[in-house]
Scaffold this active site. Sequence first.
Site, PDB file in Angstrom:
ATOM      1  N   SER A   1       0.853  -1.203   0.000  1.00  0.00           N
ATOM      2  CA  SER A   1       0.000   0.000   0.000  1.00  0.00           C
ATOM      3  C   SER A   1       0.879   1.239   0.000  1.00  0.00           C
ATOM      4  O   SER A   1       1.911   1.253   0.664  1.00  0.00           O
ATOM      5  CB  SER A   1      -0.896   0.081   1.253  1.00  0.00           C
ATOM      6  OG  SER A   1      -1.650   1.286   1.223  1.00  0.00           O
TER       7      SER A   1
ATOM      8  N   ASN B   1      -8.082 -10.273  -2.574  1.00  0.00           N
ATOM      9  CA  ASN B   1      -7.301 -11.243  -3.357  1.00  0.00           C
ATOM     10  C   ASN B   1      -6.314 -12.031  -2.492  1.00  0.00           C
ATOM     11  O   ASN B   1      -6.196 -13.245  -2.613  1.00  0.00           O
ATOM     12  CB  ASN B   1      -6.509 -10.525  -4.467  1.00  0.00           C
ATOM     13  CG  ASN B   1      -7.410 -10.109  -5.617  1.00  0.00           C
ATOM     14  OD1 ASN B   1      -8.464 -10.702  -5.837  1.00  0.00           O
ATOM     15  ND2 ASN B   1      -6.991  -9.092  -6.355  1.00  0.00           N
TER      16      ASN B   1
ATOM     17  N   GLY C   1      -8.088 -14.469  -0.302  1.00  0.00           N
ATOM     18  CA  GLY C   1      -8.522 -15.616  -1.102  1.00  0.00           C
ATOM     19  C   GLY C   1      -7.368 -16.573  -1.344  1.00  0.00           C
ATOM     20  O   GLY C   1      -7.518 -17.800  -1.257  1.00  0.00           O
TER      21      GLY C   1
ATOM     22  N   TYR D   1      -6.992   6.069   2.547  1.00  0.00           N
ATOM     23  CA  TYR D   1      -6.105   5.136   3.252  1.00  0.00           C
ATOM     24  C   TYR D   1      -6.793   4.585   4.502  1.00  0.00           C
ATOM     25  O   TYR D   1      -6.850   3.370   4.707  1.00  0.00           O
ATOM     26  CB  TYR D   1      -4.820   5.869   3.630  1.00  0.00           C
ATOM     27  CG  TYR D   1      -3.765   5.013   4.296  1.00  0.00           C
ATOM     28  CD1 TYR D   1      -3.137   3.986   3.597  1.00  0.00           C
ATOM     29  CD2 TYR D   1      -3.373   5.250   5.615  1.00  0.00           C
ATOM     30  CE1 TYR D   1      -2.133   3.213   4.194  1.00  0.00           C
ATOM     31  CE2 TYR D   1      -2.378   4.486   6.213  1.00  0.00           C
ATOM     32  CZ  TYR D   1      -1.758   3.469   5.509  1.00  0.00           C
ATOM     33  OH  TYR D   1      -0.776   2.714   6.105  1.00  0.00           O
TER      34      TYR D   1
ATOM     35  N   THR E   1       6.670   4.598  11.568  1.00  0.00           N
ATOM     36  CA  THR E   1       7.931   3.852  11.549  1.00  0.00           C
ATOM     37  C   THR E   1       8.882   4.554  10.595  1.00  0.00           C
ATOM     38  O   THR E   1       8.453   5.124   9.594  1.00  0.00           O
ATOM     39  CB  THR E   1       7.645   2.403  11.112  1.00  0.00           C
ATOM     40  OG1 THR E   1       6.734   1.823  12.048  1.00  0.00           O
ATOM     41  CG2 THR E   1       8.912   1.561  11.077  1.00  0.00           C
TER      42      THR E   1
END
Length: 314
Positions: free
Chosen positions: A78, A102, A105, A148, A178
């Site tokens: 991301s 996805n 899955g 986001y 971070t």
Amino acid sequence: MDKKTVLITGGAGFIGSHLCDRFVAEGFKVLCMDNLITGSMDNIKHLMNDNNFRFIEHNVSKFIDLGEDVHFVMHFASPASPDDYLKFPIPTLKVGSLGTHNVLGLAKEKKARFMLASTSEVYGDPLVHPQPESYWGHVNPVGVRGCYDEAKRFSEAITMAYHRMHKVDTRIVRIFNTYGPRMRMHDGRVVPNFIYQALNNKPLTVYGKGRQTRSFCYVSDLVEGIFRLLFAKTNDPVNLGNPNEFTIMQLAKLLIKQTGTKSKIVYKPLPQDDPRQRQPDILLAKKLLKWKPLIELEEGLNTTIGYFRDLGGK
Ligand code: UDP
């Protein structure tokens, strides 16, 4: 014994590439998947000749087809900087929704354990301080950060649904600010911005009055916590971050001192929905993972400054 295989989405990114290093070092076979929208081959080039490492250029928002067995799926793909959400709001929403669907899955199909990289942004501009996992947050869904925040909140919801409905063994890590080597110098986040400005004797751009706070975690501490969480027994979200809280003005002054720059401070407008305060409550992580951050801000910043200096400060 056969090596276990881990798929790391966003593996060429800042945190993802440090995870690739860690899993290779721990004797795993690593499949690193990235579409390079914000990741970079520079972050993984040292792994490219390793037999236990393979790079797959792919956008996880599109169907993922893998022939081999996968035992762990780490979903770290991301964009992660507020500047990037402005540039890529739709890819940010897609990777946190279609992409998460996805990879879940895939984890279900492969019977793999799954970890979602979530974020302190699920707490929005928090009204509870510090933020424990039990806090539901204060998020503006239609603001510029909504793409986001809401994608990650959806990601958490679908992760729990796959856990409850399909019995996928899931983990959710809520990552607080971070920093460290392999951040992009121009990703717009405060640490690389200030270091770039300091190294080039440009004014440090403090947004607002610099009274907003963040709590900065060095990347090696985060990676240790993530690794422990993957092998801990919980499916509930766990905060990881460093609870030492600083105002942005304190950070600017510290970096001016540490770099020895001639830079001054200039004030710029505060971006929309910029959280006023942020500090992780890490009681749960401490108890569950026997973990706590070890690197103090000054030490971590020194290493990070060294990294950006070695890149020529540009
Ligand atoms: N910030 C700043 N100057 C900059 C970049 C960021 O004052 O050049 C501030 C920003 O307004 C925010 C904090 O630093 O309050 C952290 O911003 P960042 O983009 O690193 O991430 P965030 O924690 O907001 O997601």
